[in-house]
Scaffold this motif. Sequence first.
Motif, PDB file in Angstrom:
ATOM      1  N   LEU A  43      57.192  36.895  50.119  1.00 48.08           N
ATOM      2  CA  LEU A  43      57.352  35.605  49.434  1.00 48.08           C
ATOM      3  C   LEU A  43      56.797  35.689  48.018  1.00 48.08           C
ATOM      4  O   LEU A  43      55.837  36.421  47.765  1.00 48.08           O
ATOM      5  CB  LEU A  43      56.603  34.514  50.196  1.00 48.08           C
ATOM      6  CG  LEU A  43      57.081  34.205  51.621  1.00 48.08           C
ATOM      7  CD1 LEU A  43      56.022  33.400  52.358  1.00 48.08           C
ATOM      8  CD2 LEU A  43      58.403  33.457  51.601  1.00 48.08           C
ATOM      9  N   SER A  44      57.366  34.926  47.109  1.00 46.28           N
ATOM     10  CA  SER A  44      56.794  34.829  45.764  1.00 46.28           C
ATOM     11  C   SER A  44      55.468  34.074  45.843  1.00 46.28           C
ATOM     12  O   SER A  44      55.222  33.329  46.802  1.00 46.28           O
ATOM     13  CB  SER A  44      57.758  34.094  44.834  1.00 46.28           C
ATOM     14  OG  SER A  44      57.835  32.729  45.219  1.00 46.28           O
ATOM     15  N   ALA A  45      54.646  34.250  44.821  1.00 46.26           N
ATOM     16  CA  ALA A  45      53.350  33.561  44.791  1.00 46.26           C
ATOM     17  C   ALA A  45      53.551  32.045  44.839  1.00 46.26           C
ATOM     18  O   ALA A  45      52.822  31.333  45.547  1.00 46.26           O
ATOM     19  CB  ALA A  45      52.567  33.959  43.544  1.00 46.26           C
ATOM     20  N   ALA A  46      54.548  31.540  44.132  1.00 45.70           N
ATOM     21  CA  ALA A  46      54.803  30.087  44.108  1.00 45.70           C
ATOM     22  C   ALA A  46      55.231  29.597  45.493  1.00 45.70           C
ATOM     23  O   ALA A  46      54.817  28.519  45.934  1.00 45.70           O
ATOM     24  CB  ALA A  46      55.887  29.772  43.074  1.00 45.70           C
ATOM     25  N   ARG A  47      56.073  30.385  46.166  1.00 48.12           N
ATOM     26  CA  ARG A  47      56.533  30.002  47.513  1.00 48.12           C
ATOM     27  C   ARG A  47      55.366  30.026  48.498  1.00 48.12           C
ATOM     28  O   ARG A  47      55.261  29.149  49.363  1.00 48.12           O
ATOM     29  CB  ARG A  47      57.629  30.970  47.954  1.00 48.12           C
ATOM     30  CG  ARG A  47      58.325  30.570  49.247  1.00 48.12           C
ATOM     31  CD  ARG A  47      59.226  29.367  49.060  1.00 48.12           C
ATOM     32  NE  ARG A  47      59.755  28.904  50.349  1.00 48.12           N
ATOM     33  CZ  ARG A  47      60.111  27.668  50.610  1.00 48.12           C
ATOM     34  NH1 ARG A  47      60.000  26.737  49.684  1.00 48.12           N
ATOM     35  NH2 ARG A  47      60.582  27.323  51.788  1.00 48.12           N
ATOM     36  N   ARG A  48      54.490  31.028  48.367  1.00 43.39           N
ATOM     37  CA  ARG A  48      53.308  31.092  49.241  1.00 43.39           C
ATOM     38  C   ARG A  48      52.433  29.864  49.053  1.00 43.39           C
ATOM     39  O   ARG A  48      51.946  29.285  50.021  1.00 43.39           O
ATOM     40  CB  ARG A  48      52.488  32.362  48.956  1.00 43.39           C
ATOM     41  CG  ARG A  48      53.033  33.619  49.597  1.00 43.39           C
ATOM     42  CD  ARG A  48      52.000  34.728  49.606  1.00 43.39           C
ATOM     43  NE  ARG A  48      51.537  35.107  48.289  1.00 43.39           N
ATOM     44  CZ  ARG A  48      52.064  36.101  47.571  1.00 43.39           C
ATOM     45  NH1 ARG A  48      53.074  36.805  48.042  1.00 43.39           N
ATOM     46  NH2 ARG A  48      51.585  36.397  46.381  1.00 43.39           N
ATOM     47  N   GLU A  49      52.223  29.483  47.803  1.00 42.97           N
ATOM     48  CA  GLU A  49      51.392  28.305  47.517  1.00 42.97           C
ATOM     49  C   GLU A  49      51.997  27.049  48.141  1.00 42.97           C
ATOM     50  O   GLU A  49      51.289  26.229  48.721  1.00 42.97           O
ATOM     51  CB  GLU A  49      51.228  28.119  46.000  1.00 42.97           C
ATOM     52  CG  GLU A  49      50.304  29.135  45.338  1.00 42.97           C
ATOM     53  CD  GLU A  49      48.836  28.814  45.535  1.00 42.97           C
ATOM     54  OE1 GLU A  49      48.498  27.701  45.982  1.00 42.97           O
ATOM     55  OE2 GLU A  49      48.007  29.701  45.234  1.00 42.97           O
ATOM     56  N   PHE A  50      53.329  26.892  48.021  1.00 38.56           N
ATOM     57  CA  PHE A  50      54.013  25.736  48.605  1.00 38.56           C
ATOM     58  C   PHE A  50      53.837  25.728  50.119  1.00 38.56           C
ATOM     59  O   PHE A  50      53.479  24.701  50.718  1.00 38.56           O
ATOM     60  CB  PHE A  50      55.497  25.767  48.241  1.00 38.56           C
ATOM     61  CG  PHE A  50      56.308  24.726  48.964  1.00 38.56           C
ATOM     62  CD1 PHE A  50      56.271  23.393  48.561  1.00 38.56           C
ATOM     63  CD2 PHE A  50      57.078  25.066  50.071  1.00 38.56           C
ATOM     64  CE1 PHE A  50      56.997  22.419  49.249  1.00 38.56           C
ATOM     65  CE2 PHE A  50      57.805  24.098  50.760  1.00 38.56           C
ATOM     66  CZ  PHE A  50      57.765  22.776  50.347  1.00 38.56           C
ATOM     67  N   LEU A  51      54.079  26.884  50.758  1.00 41.88           N
ATOM     68  CA  LEU A  51      53.979  26.956  52.222  1.00 41.88           C
ATOM     69  C   LEU A  51      52.538  26.791  52.696  1.00 41.88           C
ATOM     70  O   LEU A  51      52.287  26.218  53.757  1.00 41.88           O
ATOM     71  CB  LEU A  51      54.567  28.275  52.723  1.00 41.88           C
ATOM     72  CG  LEU A  51      56.104  28.336  52.679  1.00 41.88           C
ATOM     73  CD1 LEU A  51      56.595  29.754  52.916  1.00 41.88           C
ATOM     74  CD2 LEU A  51      56.724  27.386  53.701  1.00 41.88           C
ATOM     75  N   PHE A  52      51.586  27.266  51.906  1.00 42.31           N
ATOM     76  CA  PHE A  52      50.163  27.093  52.217  1.00 42.31           C
ATOM     77  C   PHE A  52      49.862  25.602  52.413  1.00 42.31           C
ATOM     78  O   PHE A  52      49.256  25.199  53.409  1.00 42.31           O
ATOM     79  CB  PHE A  52      49.330  27.674  51.070  1.00 42.31           C
ATOM     80  CG  PHE A  52      47.839  27.569  51.258  1.00 42.31           C
ATOM     81  CD1 PHE A  52      47.125  28.600  51.844  1.00 42.31           C
ATOM     82  CD2 PHE A  52      47.135  26.446  50.813  1.00 42.31           C
ATOM     83  CE1 PHE A  52      45.734  28.510  51.997  1.00 42.31           C
ATOM     84  CE2 PHE A  52      45.757  26.351  50.972  1.00 42.31           C
ATOM     85  CZ  PHE A  52      45.061  27.388  51.566  1.00 42.31           C
ATOM     86  N   GLU A  53      50.308  24.781  51.468  1.00 44.35           N
ATOM     87  CA  GLU A  53      50.062  23.336  51.549  1.00 44.35           C
ATOM     88  C   GLU A  53      50.807  22.719  52.734  1.00 44.35           C
ATOM     89  O   GLU A  53      50.288  21.814  53.397  1.00 44.35           O
ATOM     90  CB  GLU A  53      50.467  22.647  50.240  1.00 44.35           C
ATOM     91  CG  GLU A  53      49.689  23.118  49.015  1.00 44.35           C
ATOM     92  CD  GLU A  53      48.184  22.939  49.123  1.00 44.35           C
ATOM     93  OE1 GLU A  53      47.728  22.034  49.864  1.00 44.35           O
ATOM     94  OE2 GLU A  53      47.450  23.703  48.465  1.00 44.35           O
TER      95      GLU A  53
END
Length: 197
Positions: A43-53
Amino acid sequence: MSLIWVCGVDEAGRGPLAGSVVAGAVVLDPENPIAGLKDSKKLSAARREFLFEQILLKAKAWGIGEASPAEIDEINILQATMLAMRRAIEDLSTRLGGWPDKALIDGNRCPELPISAEAIIKGDTKEPAISAASILAKVTRDRQMMALHELHPQYGFAQHMGYPTEVHFAALKEYGACDQHRRSFSPVRNVLALHSR
């Protein structure tokens, strides 16, 4: 009959020369599905951040655990990884109101737990709960390394996240090790030996 809660568990940061090893544990909520879960490395860093939340919002329970560089040096990286995983499941248990019924662990071995556990090789590509745990662990650790970069910008942690890259080796040779470097790892140990001469 009560529901059976299964948690997925994964870690981030076994290979780096600096920083903690971090583990995540997640029990997904079947009534609140999270779309797009996959191995955090894909996953891209931005996608990881979104999924984290999304995971924090929608999971039935989640937990994060870690073992420090000092603990890694004291008990070795494998045992420290097992310790971080156990701590993540303990953290999850406080939110779940008790231990989950079973743990699915990414990899080929399980930490000692008071519940049933199963090791699954490449589990982060097979089990959504493990994928979710890998995202929790990776994002948490990346955030720690970004904070470490603010304290020690000379090492370039924001660029390599503590992994053994040419940039990192060059910084180690020039500046020696900081308090977050793993002294039991041979590249760090070798550089410290040079600096102590």
